[in-house]
Design a protein around this motif. Structure first.
Motif, PDB file in Angstrom:
ATOM      1  N   ARG A  49      13.657 -39.022 -17.114  1.00 24.06           N
ATOM      2  CA  ARG A  49      13.591 -39.529 -18.473  1.00 24.06           C
ATOM      3  C   ARG A  49      14.478 -40.750 -18.637  1.00 24.06           C
ATOM      4  N   ALA A  50      14.233 -41.542 -19.658  1.00 23.51           N
ATOM      5  CA  ALA A  50      15.048 -42.728 -19.930  1.00 23.51           C
ATOM      6  C   ALA A  50      16.319 -42.331 -20.662  1.00 23.51           C
ATOM      7  N   ALA A  51      17.403 -43.029 -20.338  1.00 24.16           N
ATOM      8  CA  ALA A  51      18.687 -42.807 -21.005  1.00 24.16           C
ATOM      9  C   ALA A  51      19.189 -44.127 -21.565  1.00 24.16           C
ATOM     10  N   LEU A  52      19.755 -44.085 -22.762  1.00 26.54           N
ATOM     11  CA  LEU A  52      20.305 -45.279 -23.396  1.00 26.54           C
ATOM     12  C   LEU A  52      21.727 -44.978 -23.865  1.00 26.54           C
ATOM     13  N   PRO A  53      22.747 -45.395 -23.107  1.00 25.40           N
ATOM     14  CA  PRO A  53      24.131 -45.206 -23.569  1.00 25.40           C
ATOM     15  C   PRO A  53      24.429 -46.125 -24.749  1.00 25.40           C
ATOM     16  N   LEU A  54      25.134 -45.587 -25.746  1.00 22.64           N
ATOM     17  CA  LEU A  54      25.428 -46.330 -26.966  1.00 22.64           C
ATOM     18  C   LEU A  54      26.910 -46.228 -27.307  1.00 22.64           C
ATOM     19  N   GLN A  55      27.503 -47.337 -27.711  1.00 23.45           N
ATOM     20  CA  GLN A  55      28.852 -47.298 -28.272  1.00 23.45           C
ATOM     21  C   GLN A  55      28.733 -46.752 -29.694  1.00 23.45           C
ATOM     22  N   MET A  56      29.322 -45.558 -29.939  1.00 20.48           N
ATOM     23  CA  MET A  56      29.084 -44.884 -31.217  1.00 20.48           C
ATOM     24  C   MET A  56      30.279 -44.021 -31.602  1.00 20.48           C
ATOM     25  N   ASP A  57      31.359 -44.683 -31.961  1.00 13.85           N
ATOM     26  CA  ASP A  57      32.523 -43.987 -32.517  1.00 13.85           C
ATOM     27  C   ASP A  57      32.159 -43.551 -33.928  1.00 13.85           C
ATOM     28  N   MET A  58      32.227 -42.252 -34.192  1.00 12.90           N
ATOM     29  CA  MET A  58      31.738 -41.736 -35.465  1.00 12.90           C
ATOM     30  C   MET A  58      32.661 -42.041 -36.632  1.00 12.90           C
ATOM     31  N   THR A  59      33.826 -42.638 -36.368  1.00 10.06           N
ATOM     32  CA  THR A  59      34.688 -43.093 -37.462  1.00 10.06           C
ATOM     33  C   THR A  59      34.420 -44.546 -37.817  1.00 10.06           C
ATOM     34  N   ALA A  60      33.471 -45.180 -37.143  1.00  9.05           N
ATOM     35  CA  ALA A  60      33.162 -46.600 -37.357  1.00  9.05           C
ATOM     36  C   ALA A  60      31.735 -46.732 -37.871  1.00  9.05           C
ATOM     37  N   PRO A  61      31.542 -46.841 -39.182  1.00  8.95           N
ATOM     38  CA  PRO A  61      30.184 -46.919 -39.736  1.00  8.95           C
ATOM     39  C   PRO A  61      29.337 -48.020 -39.114  1.00  8.95           C
TER      40      PRO A  61
END
Length: 255
Positions: A59-71
């Protein structure tokens, strides 16, 4: 006759807090069941090899920068996922923190950060993905709550409060977004063996007490126990389930 279908072949999933523990197991379970997976990471450089494992499952994977304290990071991660895959069929709001402290010792910093990740981050991710799902006319959202939303855990007052709030947020979103073909559910685990619980469970007395309180099964849960519940709720088999909290606690709250 149509039989229940538990696979999610060809679907696109976004999992927050995916680097380790429950998020990692959920991401792999979704990939194994046929979904491409966008993995939300507090630090995009530290996925622990998760993207490679997902691609290893075909399957395809897409890593994302996603700090949940940063809207801003939350909205950009959703936009990147939509840009790459064209849609988001599944959102798993897994990211959460639990700084333990007796209530009288909780600092304002700990209070604010716990609410920022567990509540505000969960809501903003749900809102951003929900908008896309409304346009699509379908979607599956699963929030990761906790048995702590059902029972009191000493030293975890703020965490318990946030998880209780997530259970009700789940009901509110389910009712509001149901007409758009979106289901919203909540999975509430007991203590699970993850890097986040390793320190607490390393105390033999604490571990023995937890096992005793898991009244029916008398064992500590594993991440895939939770991933299985999530997979059910996002699968076609659960198309009539929404606004529900599925407690994965081995019988703790049944006592």
């Amino acid at each position: 006759m149509d039989f229940p279908e538990f696979r999610v072949d060809g679907k696109v999933a976004l999992v927050t807090g995916a680097a380790r523990g429950l998020g990692r197991a959920i991401s792999l379970a979704l990939a194994n069941a046929g979904a491409d997976v966008a993995i939300g990471l507090r630090d995009i450089g530290e996925d622990g090899g998760l993207a490679g494992e997902i691609t290893g499952l075909g399957r395809a994977a897409l890593p994302l920068q996603m700090d949940m304290t940063a809207p801003g990071q939350i909205s950009r991660a959703v936009e990147e996922t939509l840009s790459r895959f064209g849609r988001i069929d599944i959102l798993v709001n897994n990211a959460g923190i639990a700084p333990g402290n007796p209530a009288e010792d909780v600092t304002e910093e700990d209070f604010d950060r716990t609410l920022a990740v567990n509540l505000k981050g969960t809501f903003l991710a749900g809102q951003a993905v929900g908008r896309a799902m409304i346009r699509q006319g379908h979607g599956r959202i699963v929030n990761i709550g906790s048995q702590a939303g059902e029972v009191a855990l000493p030293g975890e007052s703020v965490y318990c409060m946030t998880k209780a709030a997530i259970a009700h947020l789940t009901r509110c979103l389910a009712v509001e977004w149901g007409p758009h073909g979106i289901t919203v559910n909540n999975v509430a685990p007991t203590f699970i063996r993850t890097p986040g619980t390793a320190e607490a469970l390393s105390d033999p007395a604490f571990e023995a007490d937890v096992i005793e309180r898991i009244a029916a099964l008398h064992r500590i849960g594993e991440p895939m126990d939770v991933a299985g519940a999530v997979l059910f709720l996002v699968s076609p088999a659960a198309s009539m389930v929404t606004g529900h909290t599925l407690v994965v606690d081995g019988g703790w709250t049944a006592r």
